[in-house]
Motif scaffolding. Structure first.
Motif, PDB file in Angstrom:
ATOM      1  N   THR A  12      26.985  29.630  49.482  1.00 56.38           N
ATOM      2  CA  THR A  12      27.762  30.568  50.176  1.00 56.38           C
ATOM      3  C   THR A  12      29.017  31.069  49.343  1.00 56.38           C
ATOM      4  O   THR A  12      29.186  32.184  49.107  1.00 56.38           O
ATOM      5  N   SER A  13      29.523  29.852  48.876  1.00 60.27           N
ATOM      6  CA  SER A  13      30.633  30.236  47.901  1.00 60.27           C
ATOM      7  C   SER A  13      30.097  30.999  46.692  1.00 60.27           C
ATOM      8  O   SER A  13      30.722  32.011  46.123  1.00 60.27           O
ATOM      9  N   CYS A  14      29.349  30.729  45.976  1.00 60.64           N
ATOM     10  CA  CYS A  14      28.707  31.346  44.737  1.00 60.64           C
ATOM     11  C   CYS A  14      28.337  32.851  45.174  1.00 60.64           C
ATOM     12  O   CYS A  14      28.475  33.923  44.472  1.00 60.64           O
ATOM     13  N   TRP A  15      27.742  32.980  46.134  1.00 62.43           N
ATOM     14  CA  TRP A  15      27.268  34.245  46.712  1.00 62.43           C
ATOM     15  C   TRP A  15      28.166  35.155  47.241  1.00 62.43           C
ATOM     16  O   TRP A  15      28.335  36.339  47.000  1.00 62.43           O
ATOM     17  N   ASN A  16      29.058  34.871  47.903  1.00 60.59           N
ATOM     18  CA  ASN A  16      30.453  35.401  48.112  1.00 60.59           C
ATOM     19  C   ASN A  16      31.361  35.934  46.810  1.00 60.59           C
ATOM     20  O   ASN A  16      31.621  37.164  46.896  1.00 60.59           O
ATOM     21  N   TYR A  17      31.291  35.038  45.945  1.00 55.79           N
ATOM     22  CA  TYR A  17      32.039  35.568  44.562  1.00 55.79           C
ATOM     23  C   TYR A  17      31.120  36.651  43.957  1.00 55.79           C
ATOM     24  O   TYR A  17      31.799  37.537  43.489  1.00 55.79           O
ATOM     25  N   GLY A  18      29.885  36.434  43.885  1.00 54.20           N
ATOM     26  CA  GLY A  18      28.891  37.361  43.184  1.00 54.20           C
ATOM     27  C   GLY A  18      28.866  38.654  43.798  1.00 54.20           C
ATOM     28  O   GLY A  18      28.544  39.945  43.447  1.00 54.20           O
ATOM     29  N   VAL A  19      29.038  38.793  45.150  1.00 53.75           N
ATOM     30  CA  VAL A  19      29.172  40.098  46.004  1.00 53.75           C
ATOM     31  C   VAL A  19      30.202  40.927  45.518  1.00 53.75           C
ATOM     32  O   VAL A  19      29.998  42.290  45.605  1.00 53.75           O
ATOM     33  N   GLY A  20      31.269  40.484  44.919  1.00 57.53           N
ATOM     34  CA  GLY A  20      32.423  41.281  44.825  1.00 57.53           C
ATOM     35  C   GLY A  20      33.389  41.678  45.866  1.00 57.53           C
ATOM     36  O   GLY A  20      34.084  42.654  45.625  1.00 57.53           O
ATOM     37  N   VAL A  21      33.405  40.942  46.936  1.00 59.55           N
ATOM     38  CA  VAL A  21      34.185  41.454  48.016  1.00 59.55           C
ATOM     39  C   VAL A  21      35.645  40.368  48.103  1.00 59.55           C
ATOM     40  O   VAL A  21      35.221  39.168  47.590  1.00 59.55           O
ATOM     41  N   SER A  23      36.628  37.365  49.148  1.00 60.24           N
ATOM     42  CA  SER A  23      36.439  36.445  50.360  1.00 60.24           C
ATOM     43  C   SER A  23      37.175  35.098  49.832  1.00 60.24           C
ATOM     44  O   SER A  23      36.999  34.373  50.565  1.00 60.24           O
ATOM     45  N   GLY A  24      37.796  34.969  48.692  1.00 58.16           N
ATOM     46  CA  GLY A  24      38.614  34.027  48.474  1.00 58.16           C
ATOM     47  C   GLY A  24      37.700  32.952  47.796  1.00 58.16           C
ATOM     48  O   GLY A  24      36.446  32.655  47.880  1.00 58.16           O
ATOM     49  N   LEU A  25      38.260  32.127  46.807  1.00 62.03           N
ATOM     50  CA  LEU A  25      37.655  31.045  46.129  1.00 62.03           C
ATOM     51  C   LEU A  25      38.476  29.644  46.352  1.00 62.03           C
ATOM     52  O   LEU A  25      37.922  28.581  46.221  1.00 62.03           O
ATOM     53  N   PHE A  26      39.830  29.396  46.791  1.00 61.68           N
ATOM     54  CA  PHE A  26      40.528  28.585  46.906  1.00 61.68           C
ATOM     55  C   PHE A  26      40.036  27.397  47.955  1.00 61.68           C
ATOM     56  O   PHE A  26      39.741  26.387  47.804  1.00 61.68           O
ATOM     57  N   VAL A  27      39.990  28.020  49.041  1.00 62.70           N
ATOM     58  CA  VAL A  27      39.226  27.138  50.254  1.00 62.70           C
ATOM     59  C   VAL A  27      37.882  26.908  50.154  1.00 62.70           C
ATOM     60  O   VAL A  27      37.594  25.685  50.454  1.00 62.70           O
ATOM     61  N   PRO A  28      37.196  27.784  49.840  1.00 60.34           N
ATOM     62  CA  PRO A  28      35.675  27.230  49.727  1.00 60.34           C
ATOM     63  C   PRO A  28      35.431  26.203  48.622  1.00 60.34           C
ATOM     64  O   PRO A  28      34.761  25.331  49.086  1.00 60.34           O
ATOM     65  N   SER A  29      36.293  26.269  47.690  1.00 64.08           N
ATOM     66  CA  SER A  29      36.269  25.323  46.696  1.00 64.08           C
ATOM     67  C   SER A  29      36.761  23.921  47.187  1.00 64.08           C
ATOM     68  O   SER A  29      35.970  22.898  46.982  1.00 64.08           O
ATOM     69  N   LEU A  30      37.373  23.940  47.869  1.00 66.25           N
ATOM     70  CA  LEU A  30      38.327  22.745  48.572  1.00 66.25           C
ATOM     71  C   LEU A  30      37.131  22.147  49.605  1.00 66.25           C
ATOM     72  O   LEU A  30      36.957  20.902  49.527  1.00 66.25           O
ATOM     73  N   ILE A 117      37.255  29.790  36.549  1.00 67.85           N
ATOM     74  CA  ILE A 117      36.555  31.081  37.327  1.00 67.85           C
ATOM     75  C   ILE A 117      37.420  32.357  37.236  1.00 67.85           C
ATOM     76  O   ILE A 117      37.225  33.386  37.385  1.00 67.85           O
ATOM     77  N   TYR A 118      39.014  32.058  37.428  1.00 70.85           N
ATOM     78  CA  TYR A 118      40.075  33.175  37.545  1.00 70.85           C
ATOM     79  C   TYR A 118      39.957  33.913  36.041  1.00 70.85           C
ATOM     80  O   TYR A 118      40.004  34.922  35.971  1.00 70.85           O
ATOM     81  N   ASP A 119      39.814  32.994  34.944  1.00 71.15           N
ATOM     82  CA  ASP A 119      39.898  33.366  33.661  1.00 71.15           C
ATOM     83  C   ASP A 119      38.495  34.387  33.392  1.00 71.15           C
ATOM     84  O   ASP A 119      38.639  35.316  32.703  1.00 71.15           O
ATOM     85  N   LEU A 120      37.560  33.896  33.889  1.00 73.31           N
ATOM     86  CA  LEU A 120      36.140  34.494  33.618  1.00 73.31           C
ATOM     87  C   LEU A 120      36.162  35.978  34.485  1.00 73.31           C
ATOM     88  O   LEU A 120      35.694  36.774  33.876  1.00 73.31           O
ATOM     89  N   HIS A 121      36.874  35.882  35.618  1.00 77.49           N
ATOM     90  CA  HIS A 121      36.782  37.195  36.347  1.00 77.49           C
ATOM     91  C   HIS A 121      37.800  38.066  35.462  1.00 77.49           C
ATOM     92  O   HIS A 121      37.455  39.447  35.441  1.00 77.49           O
ATOM     93  N   ILE A 122      38.944  37.767  34.918  1.00 71.91           N
ATOM     94  CA  ILE A 122      39.845  38.560  34.365  1.00 71.91           C
ATOM     95  C   ILE A 122      39.252  39.089  33.092  1.00 71.91           C
ATOM     96  O   ILE A 122      39.246  40.342  32.720  1.00 71.91           O
ATOM     97  N   VAL A 123      39.014  38.219  32.123  1.00 74.04           N
ATOM     98  CA  VAL A 123      38.368  38.424  30.751  1.00 74.04           C
ATOM     99  C   VAL A 123      37.337  38.813  30.568  1.00 74.04           C
ATOM    100  O   VAL A 123      36.926  40.135  30.041  1.00 74.04           O
ATOM    101  N   GLU A 124      36.146  38.271  31.203  1.00 74.59           N
ATOM    102  CA  GLU A 124      34.596  38.603  31.054  1.00 74.59           C
ATOM    103  C   GLU A 124      34.235  39.670  31.937  1.00 74.59           C
ATOM    104  O   GLU A 124      33.543  40.386  31.394  1.00 74.59           O
TER     105      GLU A 124
END
Length: 209
Positions: A12-21, A23-30, A117-124
């Motif tokens: 679900t963490s990967c899916w939420n990030y791929g949706v582009g809404v 949803s946050g990455l900090f807490v799901p990763s923890l 993941i943040y660098d990938l989002h900003i740069v890539e």
């Protein structure tokens, strides 16, 4: 059930990030790291390793704490600040060493494969130009002649509007060296954005009539 929850949380963490809404990455990763860390802790306690070695091992909750640090450090490349935050959250400084070891190991392992993941989002993904403090591996072997143009497009201190417009239409350089008339001495650099702004203001105010 804990394994199924860990797999579901990671998916679900990967899916939420791929949706582009947002949803946050900090807490799901923890959360995902804490689940897999607790699984390891329960396996260690189930195998009764402490009885075999004659010493007391940490509770599964400590493994969950270290796992959460490792997952977030490997995902976002957050190191010292993350270790200090979670060490202060636990309220016990004796967990500092395993947390630091897990954080640095996860960070180094992640660097072997890709960016954070943040660098990938900003740069890539967003294509935001970001100048890194250190050059990429591919850039270490390149020479200046491989990245610079040989036919330099230059301007003189005194230029006609027609020539400036033709220059902007025929090249996509970000800046142009400005030379003294009849020489190769550079007087300065004029950026493309500044040149477009000057032409726009001149056209609006009737300076070119």
């Amino acid at each position: 059930w804990l394994v199924l929850f860990g797999v579901f949380s990671f998916w679900t963490s990967c899916w939420n990030y791929g949706v582009g809404v947002p949803s946050g990455l900090f807490v799901p990763s923890l959360l995902t790291g804490a689940v897999f860390g607790r699984i390891v802790g329960q396996i260690v306690n189930y195998l009764n390793v402490d009885a075999l070695l004659g010493q007391q091992w940490a509770s599964p909750g400590i493994y969950a704490l270290v796992g959460a640090c490792a997952m977030l450090a490997g995902t976002a490349r957050i190191t010292i600040s993350l270790a200090m935050i979670l060490m202060e959250t636990s309220g016990d400084s004796e967990f500092g060493l395993p947390i630091f070891l897990a954080v640095m190991t996860a960070k180094w392992m992640g660097d072997c494969f890709n960016r954070g993941i943040y660098d990938l989002h900003i740069v890539e993904l967003k294509k935001v130009p970001l100048l890194e403090p250190l050059p990429e591996r591919e850039m270490m072997l390149k020479q200046v002649s491989e990245v610079m143009t040989k036919d330099v497009c230059t301007l003189e201190l005194l230029e006609t509007v027609e020539h400036l417009v033709e220059t902007l239409g025929s090249t996509n350089h970000h800046a142009f060296p400005v030379l003294y008339p009849g020489t190769n001495r550079m007087a300065g650099v004029l950026s493309q954005s500044m040149m477009r702004r000057i032409l726009e203001l001149g056209s609006v105010n009737g300076a070119f009539q």
